[in-house]
Motif scaffolding. Structure first.
Motif, PDB file in Angstrom:
ATOM      1  N   LYS B 275       0.823  -1.211   0.000  1.00 42.74           N
ATOM      2  CA  LYS B 275       0.000   0.000   0.000  1.00 42.74           C
ATOM      3  C   LYS B 275       0.855   1.258   0.000  1.00 42.74           C
ATOM      4  O   LYS B 275       0.488   2.274  -0.588  1.00 42.74           O
ATOM      5  CB  LYS B 275      -0.903   0.011   1.234  1.00 42.74           C
ATOM      6  N   GLU B 276       1.997   1.190   0.669  1.00 45.89           N
ATOM      7  CA  GLU B 276       2.787   2.414   0.846  1.00 45.89           C
ATOM      8  C   GLU B 276       3.744   2.696  -0.307  1.00 45.89           C
ATOM      9  O   GLU B 276       4.176   3.829  -0.484  1.00 45.89           O
ATOM     10  CB  GLU B 276       3.552   2.346   2.176  1.00 45.89           C
ATOM     11  N   ILE B 277       4.107   1.643  -1.061  1.00 45.00           N
ATOM     12  CA  ILE B 277       4.962   1.855  -2.236  1.00 45.00           C
ATOM     13  C   ILE B 277       4.044   2.196  -3.414  1.00 45.00           C
ATOM     14  O   ILE B 277       3.130   1.434  -3.729  1.00 45.00           O
ATOM     15  CB  ILE B 277       5.771   0.576  -2.578  1.00 45.00           C
ATOM     16  N   HIS B 278       4.302   3.337  -4.059  1.00 44.04           N
ATOM     17  CA  HIS B 278       3.416   3.764  -5.152  1.00 44.04           C
ATOM     18  C   HIS B 278       3.889   3.306  -6.518  1.00 44.04           C
ATOM     19  O   HIS B 278       3.100   3.198  -7.448  1.00 44.04           O
ATOM     20  CB  HIS B 278       3.290   5.302  -5.152  1.00 44.04           C
ATOM     21  N   VAL B 279       5.198   3.101  -6.640  1.00 43.79           N
ATOM     22  CA  VAL B 279       5.752   2.698  -7.934  1.00 43.79           C
ATOM     23  C   VAL B 279       7.027   1.908  -7.669  1.00 43.79           C
ATOM     24  O   VAL B 279       7.805   2.266  -6.780  1.00 43.79           O
ATOM     25  CB  VAL B 279       5.985   3.937  -8.849  1.00 43.79           C
ATOM     26  N   ALA B 280       7.221   0.810  -8.417  1.00 47.81           N
ATOM     27  CA  ALA B 280       8.366  -0.058  -8.129  1.00 47.81           C
ATOM     28  C   ALA B 280       9.098  -0.444  -9.405  1.00 47.81           C
ATOM     29  O   ALA B 280       8.505  -0.540 -10.477  1.00 47.81           O
ATOM     30  CB  ALA B 280       7.905  -1.318  -7.396  1.00 47.81           C
ATOM     31  N   LEU B 348      12.867   9.992 -11.453  1.00 43.34           N
ATOM     32  CA  LEU B 348      12.070  10.792 -12.385  1.00 43.34           C
ATOM     33  C   LEU B 348      10.580  10.682 -12.079  1.00 43.34           C
ATOM     34  O   LEU B 348       9.840  11.673 -12.137  1.00 43.34           O
ATOM     35  CB  LEU B 348      12.348  10.356 -13.833  1.00 43.34           C
ATOM     36  N   GLN B 349      10.134   9.466 -11.745  1.00 38.54           N
ATOM     37  CA  GLN B 349       8.709   9.270 -11.433  1.00 38.54           C
ATOM     38  C   GLN B 349       8.303  10.113 -10.228  1.00 38.54           C
ATOM     39  O   GLN B 349       7.246  10.757 -10.230  1.00 38.54           O
ATOM     40  CB  GLN B 349       8.416   7.786 -11.154  1.00 38.54           C
ATOM     41  N   LEU B 350       9.131  10.123  -9.184  1.00 48.36           N
ATOM     42  CA  LEU B 350       8.779  10.862  -7.975  1.00 48.36           C
ATOM     43  C   LEU B 350       8.873  12.382  -8.197  1.00 48.36           C
ATOM     44  O   LEU B 350       8.207  13.157  -7.523  1.00 48.36           O
ATOM     45  CB  LEU B 350       9.668  10.441  -6.801  1.00 48.36           C
ATOM     46  N   GLY B 361      -1.254   9.685 -10.464  1.00 50.92           N
ATOM     47  CA  GLY B 361      -1.518   9.682  -9.026  1.00 50.92           C
ATOM     48  C   GLY B 361      -0.443  10.319  -8.170  1.00 50.92           C
ATOM     49  O   GLY B 361      -0.408  10.115  -6.961  1.00 50.92           O
ATOM     50  N   LYS B 362       0.447  11.109  -8.759  1.00 47.93           N
ATOM     51  CA  LYS B 362       1.470  11.809  -7.993  1.00 47.93           C
ATOM     52  C   LYS B 362       2.160  10.913  -6.952  1.00 47.93           C
ATOM     53  O   LYS B 362       1.975  11.075  -5.737  1.00 47.93           O
ATOM     54  CB  LYS B 362       0.895  13.041  -7.285  1.00 47.93           C
ATOM     55  N   PRO B 363       2.953   9.968  -7.410  1.00 48.70           N
ATOM     56  CA  PRO B 363       3.606   9.061  -6.469  1.00 48.70           C
ATOM     57  C   PRO B 363       4.606   9.806  -5.588  1.00 48.70           C
ATOM     58  O   PRO B 363       5.278  10.725  -6.054  1.00 48.70           O
ATOM     59  CB  PRO B 363       4.345   8.075  -7.393  1.00 48.70           C
ATOM     60  N   THR B 364       4.668   9.416  -4.319  1.00 52.40           N
ATOM     61  CA  THR B 364       5.638  10.051  -3.415  1.00 52.40           C
ATOM     62  C   THR B 364       6.618   9.049  -2.818  1.00 52.40           C
ATOM     63  O   THR B 364       7.553   9.434  -2.133  1.00 52.40           O
ATOM     64  CB  THR B 364       4.919  10.771  -2.252  1.00 52.40           C
ATOM     65  N   CYS B 365       6.349   7.752  -3.043  1.00 52.55           N
ATOM     66  CA  CYS B 365       7.244   6.741  -2.484  1.00 52.55           C
ATOM     67  C   CYS B 365       7.466   5.634  -3.507  1.00 52.55           C
ATOM     68  O   CYS B 365       6.507   5.078  -4.039  1.00 52.55           O
ATOM     69  CB  CYS B 365       6.637   6.169  -1.198  1.00 52.55           C
ATOM     70  N   MET B 383      12.781   5.188  -1.981  1.00 51.47           N
ATOM     71  CA  MET B 383      12.973   6.628  -2.199  1.00 51.47           C
ATOM     72  C   MET B 383      11.673   7.388  -1.977  1.00 51.47           C
ATOM     73  O   MET B 383      10.595   6.866  -2.239  1.00 51.47           O
ATOM     74  CB  MET B 383      13.462   6.853  -3.654  1.00 51.47           C
ATOM     75  N   ARG B 384      11.802   8.626  -1.494  1.00 54.66           N
ATOM     76  CA  ARG B 384      10.619   9.470  -1.286  1.00 54.66           C
ATOM     77  C   ARG B 384      10.862  10.886  -1.819  1.00 54.66           C
ATOM     78  O   ARG B 384      11.994  11.357  -1.822  1.00 54.66           O
ATOM     79  CB  ARG B 384      10.304   9.582   0.211  1.00 54.66           C
ATOM     80  N   SER B 385       9.769  11.507  -2.245  1.00 54.50           N
ATOM     81  CA  SER B 385       9.907  12.884  -2.740  1.00 54.50           C
ATOM     82  C   SER B 385       9.840  13.865  -1.566  1.00 54.50           C
ATOM     83  O   SER B 385       9.438  13.494  -0.488  1.00 54.50           O
ATOM     84  CB  SER B 385       8.817  13.217  -3.750  1.00 54.50           C
TER      85      SER B 385
END
Lengths: 176, 385
Positions: B275-280, B348-350, B361-365, B383-385
């Motif tokens: 749930k907490e990881i937005h993109v991997a 780049l995604q973050l 969805g504006k990933p932050t993690c 990684m986090r933004s």
């Protein structure tokens, strides 16, 4: 920043393997000729000596009680010296396997010309602890009829041809 | 420990036969990274380099060979190497230098030129196996990965046609990546009908042989804030090795990836990774590896990764996009540079600068992971933004 086509344009190459093969580009070919003489150490030394005798020997850890193959002088899980030697059987089961159409250099086998694909497998040897596999080859079996859990037995080289190597076992074949 | 941010990144195109020397590839990656954040080499206090087997280039001590190109002249310099896991160990290695307080900036460079080894670099891998018990059987990497894929399939009842969807997804994602070597629209049938290499592995199940380089710049917080408005923080790191007696492990599950992931999650305060990881960006040198690693990373339960794939969860527009870059299967796999390419994708995604590849969805993690050595190392960065 965004990485664009323009950014990466510097390293675009239109070279192909054929260009190298035909000598269209300057290349240097070098064949490494390095010789190694590897000491086997006491554990693998005895393992190989017993293979020459047509037997498989393992070593036990007195702490975790695993019977380990290949034998080793220290248990990597308990980080302590291993204990006694135990003979195990030359039979086992197929843990997992592969039907390979390529050799070790990724060169293609002539399958259409009738060459049998390599069928390497991990074989759990009877008498060792659960999951103790070794890498070896399967043969005398239709590659497409190999299955997980299939019972197999070592096919040994004739006594005179054995040299004390893992290849003293030619391959494993299915048994009932 | 101090906070460490990624502030810049550079990535060359990945190609099969680069005309550039390994040094020139590394130089290009570094130049792009410095330019991306308007820094000069004189702003860099130390350099770390990740590059995989010396045997690819036929240059022993490749770290030293590549040091000039990496901008390391008269700077503290270290090379590290954990096979395919190298590219994600690289930022971890650089992170240590900055987090410790020893340096304020660190340039992280990875380079691989696999095409030097002739006719195919696969042969260079024979000597990674045990010289007494395994080398006499002439094993090759394709075998052992096929062996692992088969164990994974027979344990969970996975089908080849489902696993093939990973290649379809990643090669398609790669169409939007300017560095991509093998971007393509393909079908499951294309994968199944491609040449059998070592069943269950077909040609399109495997990432290509590639040349390329990648670089990032790490900075301590006070420097990062000065350099960029959008620093991306390295929030969790983890890495672990399993035993080199690889035949005695149950290959259906990568325990070492789980250990590495749990270490990174603990550091980052992540309790529910799925749930907490937005993109991997899990490492995908083979189709099944993406799924194998998704399970090891705790992004789903064991045995559920194929369902997740079939349901579209890991698509770029899904709930948990995996390999939006196109991954090793699509962008290419110059071993050490691949892991860092994945780190750069998350960077780049973050920052929402991934262009056409941007996940919604504006990933932050986000997370990147790599794997290697004798199928025994897991390296993870959160990684986090």
């Amino acid at each position: 920043m965004e990485i664009t086509e323009k950014d990466v344009a510097h390293t675009t190459s239109k070279l192909r393997f054929d260009d190298i093969k035909k000598g269209k580009v300057l290349s240097v070919k070098w064949e490494p000729k390095l010789n190694y003489a590897w000491d086997n150490g006491p554990a693998l030394g005895r393992y190989l000596a017993e293979l020459k005798n047509g037997r498989i020997i393992a070593k036990k850890c007195d702490k975790c009680h695993r019977t380990m193959l290949p034998p080793r002088m220290f248990c990597e899980l308990c980080w302590r010296p291993t204990g006694r030697w135990v003979y195990v059987r030359d039979t086992g089961i197929v843990n997992t396997w592969v039907v390979s159409y390529v050799d070790w250099k990724a060169g293609r086998l002539n399958i259409e010309g009738g060459v049998r694909p390599f069928t390497p497998a991990i074989i759990e040897i009877d008498g060792t602890s659960k999951g103790m596999g070794i890498l070896h080859l399967l043969d005398e079996v239709d590659p497409w009829k190999i299955s997980r859990g299939m019972k197999v037995k070592a096919v040994w080289k004739p006594v005179k041809e054995r040299i004390g190597a893992i290849t003293d076992i030619k391959y494993f074949k299915p048994v009932k | 420990m101090r906070r460490v941010a990624i502030v810049g990144a550079g990535l060359t195109k990945f190609v099969r036969y680069a005309q550039e020397t390994p040094k020139e590839l590394a130089y290009e990656g570094v130049r792009m990274a410095l330019d991306s954040c308007e820094m000069k080499l004189s702003d860099i206090e130390c350099v770390v380099h990740g590059t995989a087997p010396d045997a690819f280039d036929g240059v022993h001590m490749k770290g030293e060979y590549l040091s000039d190109a990496s901008g390391a002249y008269r700077k503290p310099y270290m090379r590290h190497y954990v096979g395919g896991g190298t590219g994600v160990l690289s930022p971890i290695h650089g992170w240590f230098h900055v987090a410790s307080g020893m340096f304020d900036t660190c340039l992280v460079v990875t380079e691989e030129k696999m095409s030097c080894a002739y006719p195919h670099p696969a042969g260079a891998f024979l000597t990674i196996f045990d010289h007494t018990t395994e080398q006499p059987l002439y094993p090759t990497l394709i075998w052992i990965f096929a062996i692992e894929m088969n164990r994974f399939m027979t344990t969970h009842g996975y089908r080849k046609e489902d696993i093939a969807l990973v290649a379809v997804k990643n090669k398609k994602n790669a169409i939007d990546h300017p560095s991509a070597q093998l971007a393509a629209e393909i079908t499951v049938e294309d994968v199944l009908n491609s040449e059998v290499m070592a069943w269950p592995v077909n040609r399109l199940d495997i990432s290509p042989t590639s040349d390329g380089a990648a670089a990032i710049i790490l900075a301590a917080e006070h420097v990062a804030r000065r350099v960029t408005e959008k620093p991306i923080w390295i929030d969790g790191v983890g890495w672990a090795l399993d035993t080199a007696y690889w035949c005695t492990r149950d290959l259906y599950y990568p325990d070492y990836v789980e250990v590495a992931a749990r270490q990174a999650y603990k550091m980052s305060g992540i309790r529910e990774p799925s749930k907490e990881i937005h993109v991997a960006e899990p490492y995908d040198p083979f189709t099944y590896k993406e799924l194998h690693h998704i399970e090891g990373l705790q992004l789903c339960k064991r045995g559920e990764s194929v369902q997740m794939l079939v349901d579209g969860v890991t698509q770029r527009t899904g709930n948990l996009p995996c390999c939006p870059s196109g991954g090793a299967l699509g962008v290419g796999n110059p071993i050490a540079a691949t892991g860092l390419m994945k780190i750069i994708e998350i960077f780049l995604q973050l920052r929402e600068e991934a262009g056409k590849r941007q996940v919604p969805g504006k990933p932050t993690c986000g997370l990147a992971q790599a794997w290697g050595d004798l199928m025994q190392v897991g390296t993870v960065v959160v990684m986090r933004s």
